[in-house]
Design a protein around this motif. Sequence first.
Motif, mmCIF file in Angstrom:
data_model
loop_
_atom_site.group_PDB
_atom_site.id
_atom_site.type_symbol
_atom_site.label_atom_id
_atom_site.label_comp_id
_atom_site.label_asym_id
_atom_site.label_seq_id
_atom_site.Cartn_x
_atom_site.Cartn_y
_atom_site.Cartn_z
ATOM 1 N N GLU A 154 0.797 -1.229 0.000
ATOM 2 C CA GLU A 154 0.000 0.000 0.000
ATOM 3 C C GLU A 154 0.830 1.280 0.000
ATOM 4 O O GLU A 154 0.556 2.190 -0.786
ATOM 5 C CB GLU A 154 -0.953 -0.009 1.202
ATOM 6 N N LYS A 155 1.813 1.394 0.861
ATOM 7 C CA LYS A 155 2.596 2.623 0.929
ATOM 8 C C LYS A 155 3.271 2.904 -0.415
ATOM 9 O O LYS A 155 3.237 4.025 -0.932
ATOM 10 C CB LYS A 155 3.650 2.523 2.029
ATOM 11 N N SER A 156 3.857 1.874 -1.013
ATOM 12 C CA SER A 156 4.520 2.033 -2.305
ATOM 13 C C SER A 156 3.507 2.273 -3.411
ATOM 14 O O SER A 156 3.749 3.058 -4.329
ATOM 15 C CB SER A 156 5.359 0.791 -2.627
ATOM 16 N N PHE A 157 2.348 1.600 -3.320
ATOM 17 C CA PHE A 157 1.309 1.788 -4.334
ATOM 18 C C PHE A 157 0.892 3.252 -4.417
ATOM 19 O O PHE A 157 0.767 3.826 -5.502
ATOM 20 C CB PHE A 157 0.096 0.906 -4.016
ATOM 21 N N LEU A 158 0.681 3.881 -3.274
ATOM 22 C CA LEU A 158 0.260 5.274 -3.247
ATOM 23 C C LEU A 158 1.351 6.205 -3.766
ATOM 24 O O LEU A 158 1.063 7.251 -4.351
ATOM 25 C CB LEU A 158 -0.133 5.671 -1.823
ATOM 26 N N GLU A 159 2.598 5.822 -3.569
ATOM 27 C CA GLU A 159 3.703 6.637 -4.062
ATOM 28 C C GLU A 159 3.864 6.504 -5.576
ATOM 29 O O GLU A 159 4.218 7.472 -6.258
ATOM 30 C CB GLU A 159 5.003 6.230 -3.362
ATOM 31 N N TYR A 160 3.591 5.305 -6.114
ATOM 32 C CA TYR A 160 3.781 5.044 -7.543
ATOM 33 C C TYR A 160 2.580 5.465 -8.388
ATOM 34 O O TYR A 160 2.734 5.892 -9.528
ATOM 35 C CB TYR A 160 4.026 3.550 -7.772
ATOM 36 N N CYS A 161 1.379 5.312 -7.859
ATOM 37 C CA CYS A 161 0.168 5.534 -8.662
ATOM 38 C C CYS A 161 0.042 6.994 -9.067
ATOM 39 O O CYS A 161 0.065 7.905 -8.224
ATOM 40 C CB CYS A 161 -1.067 5.098 -7.869
ATOM 41 N N ALA A 162 -0.115 7.234 -10.386
ATOM 42 C CA ALA A 162 -0.252 8.587 -10.921
ATOM 43 C C ALA A 162 -1.703 9.006 -11.089
ATOM 44 O O ALA A 162 -1.985 10.093 -11.563
ATOM 45 C CB ALA A 162 0.457 8.685 -12.272
ATOM 46 N N ARG A 163 -2.623 8.107 -10.691
ATOM 47 C CA ARG A 163 -4.054 8.363 -10.865
ATOM 48 C C ARG A 163 -4.379 8.697 -12.320
ATOM 49 O O ARG A 163 -5.147 9.616 -12.615
ATOM 50 C CB ARG A 163 -4.513 9.479 -9.923
ATOM 51 N N CYS A 164 -3.777 7.949 -13.222
ATOM 52 C CA CYS A 164 -4.002 8.174 -14.654
ATOM 53 C C CYS A 164 -5.270 7.475 -15.133
ATOM 54 O O CYS A 164 -5.759 7.749 -16.219
ATOM 55 C CB CYS A 164 -2.796 7.680 -15.459
ATOM 56 N N TYR A 165 -5.774 6.522 -14.338
ATOM 57 C CA TYR A 165 -7.028 5.815 -14.602
ATOM 58 C C TYR A 165 -6.994 4.905 -15.830
ATOM 59 O O TYR A 165 -8.039 4.516 -16.347
ATOM 60 C CB TYR A 165 -8.207 6.795 -14.707
ATOM 61 N N ARG A 166 -5.825 4.557 -16.288
ATOM 62 C CA ARG A 166 -5.762 3.628 -17.425
ATOM 63 C C ARG A 166 -6.262 2.254 -17.029
ATOM 64 O O ARG A 166 -6.908 1.562 -17.819
ATOM 65 C CB ARG A 166 -4.332 3.565 -17.956
ATOM 66 N N CYS A 167 -5.976 1.829 -15.805
ATOM 67 C CA CYS A 167 -6.475 0.528 -15.344
ATOM 68 C C CYS A 167 -7.997 0.549 -15.256
ATOM 69 O O CYS A 167 -8.664 -0.448 -15.545
ATOM 70 C CB CYS A 167 -5.852 0.146 -14.002
ATOM 71 N N VAL A 168 -8.560 1.694 -14.860
ATOM 72 C CA VAL A 168 -10.017 1.841 -14.785
ATOM 73 C C VAL A 168 -10.625 1.743 -16.179
ATOM 74 O O VAL A 168 -11.609 1.039 -16.404
ATOM 75 C CB VAL A 168 -10.394 3.192 -14.140
ATOM 76 N N ASP A 169 -10.019 2.439 -17.124
ATOM 77 C CA ASP A 169 -10.549 2.480 -18.485
ATOM 78 C C ASP A 169 -10.472 1.133 -19.192
ATOM 79 O O ASP A 169 -11.352 0.787 -19.977
ATOM 80 C CB ASP A 169 -9.781 3.517 -19.319
ATOM 81 N N VAL A 170 -9.413 0.373 -18.926
ATOM 82 C CA VAL A 170 -9.179 -0.850 -19.683
ATOM 83 C C VAL A 170 -9.933 -2.052 -19.110
ATOM 84 O O VAL A 170 -10.108 -3.061 -19.795
ATOM 85 C CB VAL A 170 -7.662 -1.155 -19.734
ATOM 86 N N CYS A 171 -10.428 -1.960 -17.884
ATOM 87 C CA CYS A 171 -11.090 -3.108 -17.248
ATOM 88 C C CYS A 171 -12.402 -3.444 -17.963
ATOM 89 O O CYS A 171 -13.320 -2.619 -18.014
ATOM 90 C CB CYS A 171 -11.358 -2.812 -15.775
ATOM 91 N N PRO A 172 -12.546 -4.658 -18.500
ATOM 92 C CA PRO A 172 -13.738 -5.008 -19.287
ATOM 93 C C PRO A 172 -14.990 -5.269 -18.450
ATOM 94 O O PRO A 172 -16.093 -5.294 -18.982
ATOM 95 C CB PRO A 172 -13.302 -6.282 -20.028
ATOM 96 N N THR A 173 -14.831 -5.485 -17.145
ATOM 97 C CA THR A 173 -15.984 -5.796 -16.295
ATOM 98 C C THR A 173 -16.314 -4.677 -15.321
ATOM 99 O O THR A 173 -17.171 -4.837 -14.459
ATOM 100 C CB THR A 173 -15.729 -7.093 -15.501
ATOM 101 N N ASP A 174 -15.621 -3.553 -15.452
ATOM 102 C CA ASP A 174 -15.827 -2.421 -14.549
ATOM 103 C C ASP A 174 -15.542 -2.809 -13.102
ATOM 104 O O ASP A 174 -16.170 -2.296 -12.169
ATOM 105 C CB ASP A 174 -17.262 -1.891 -14.673
ATOM 106 N N ALA A 175 -14.571 -3.720 -12.923
ATOM 107 C CA ALA A 175 -14.210 -4.171 -11.577
ATOM 108 C C ALA A 175 -13.308 -3.179 -10.871
ATOM 109 O O ALA A 175 -13.165 -3.220 -9.646
ATOM 110 C CB ALA A 175 -13.509 -5.534 -11.660
ATOM 111 N N ILE A 176 -12.675 -2.277 -11.631
ATOM 112 C CA ILE A 176 -11.776 -1.284 -11.045
ATOM 113 C C ILE A 176 -12.420 0.090 -11.162
ATOM 114 O O ILE A 176 -12.838 0.499 -12.244
ATOM 115 C CB ILE A 176 -10.403 -1.283 -11.748
ATOM 116 N N ARG A 177 -12.473 0.786 -10.040
ATOM 117 C CA ARG A 177 -13.087 2.112 -10.017
ATOM 118 C C ARG A 177 -12.261 3.051 -9.140
ATOM 119 O O ARG A 177 -11.524 2.602 -8.272
ATOM 120 C CB ARG A 177 -14.516 2.031 -9.476
#
Length: 233
Positions: free
Chosen positions: A42-65
């Motif tokens: 978690e600590k590293s995830f928050l430091e690395y994540c740019a909040r670009c939302y590409r993972c949100v956009d690419v998810c075919p089942t809308d499992a990531i929000r």
Amino acid sequence: MAFSRRDTIHLLVSGAVSAAIFGLFKVSGAKEIPRPPGALEEKSFLEYCARCYRCVDVCPTDAIRPAGLEGGITSFGTPILRHKDCIFCMACIKECPTGAIAKISRDEVDIGNAVIDRSTCLAWTGQEDCTRCFDACRYDAIKLEKDKYPVVLEDPCTGCNACEKRCPTKPKSIVTHYDKVKRIPPPEKRIAMRRDEEDGRGHGREEGFTDWLKKRVNKLGEHYGIIKEEEEE
């Protein structure tokens, strides 16, 4: 398609703005919430994540929000996972450009463990020789004791939820729990951008940044109920 210089600048700016805003708060005090498969600790995830939302956009089942305030202000806007909707398609892992979601194989994903309720299981109660959960598992995480009674093996179980979906009882006699989730330690060297190494393609977004930003604002507005989705005529 490789990342262009403009794409690189846009992502870095996005990350810089996010870091400036959310860096005002203590990352170490962040509440751990459900993350996409392969997410860093978690600590590293928050430091690395740019909040670009590409993972949100690419998810075919809308499992990531995008996260609301359930995980605290430091997690606001970061991607969260609805476990039961995840189909292990690996799209988010391939798409993440910063390494916040580690590039791991499907066999390395571990988002939970299945648990059998023997008091309602058809096989364990003697109602039926049911092996549906065993047949559904592709990770060899369920064995048949005495060739009849299903037993979950915790180590190979990935939490894919296929067994629960196949269980015929109501309520389900095998349920996936998400209290034991594998998080990936951060790499020794941090990366700013990354190509899709498997097929040589980048993120596949050819529209201009301004157009993309407008769509992103609208999508987030719809998610949080600020903007109502337009109805088709």
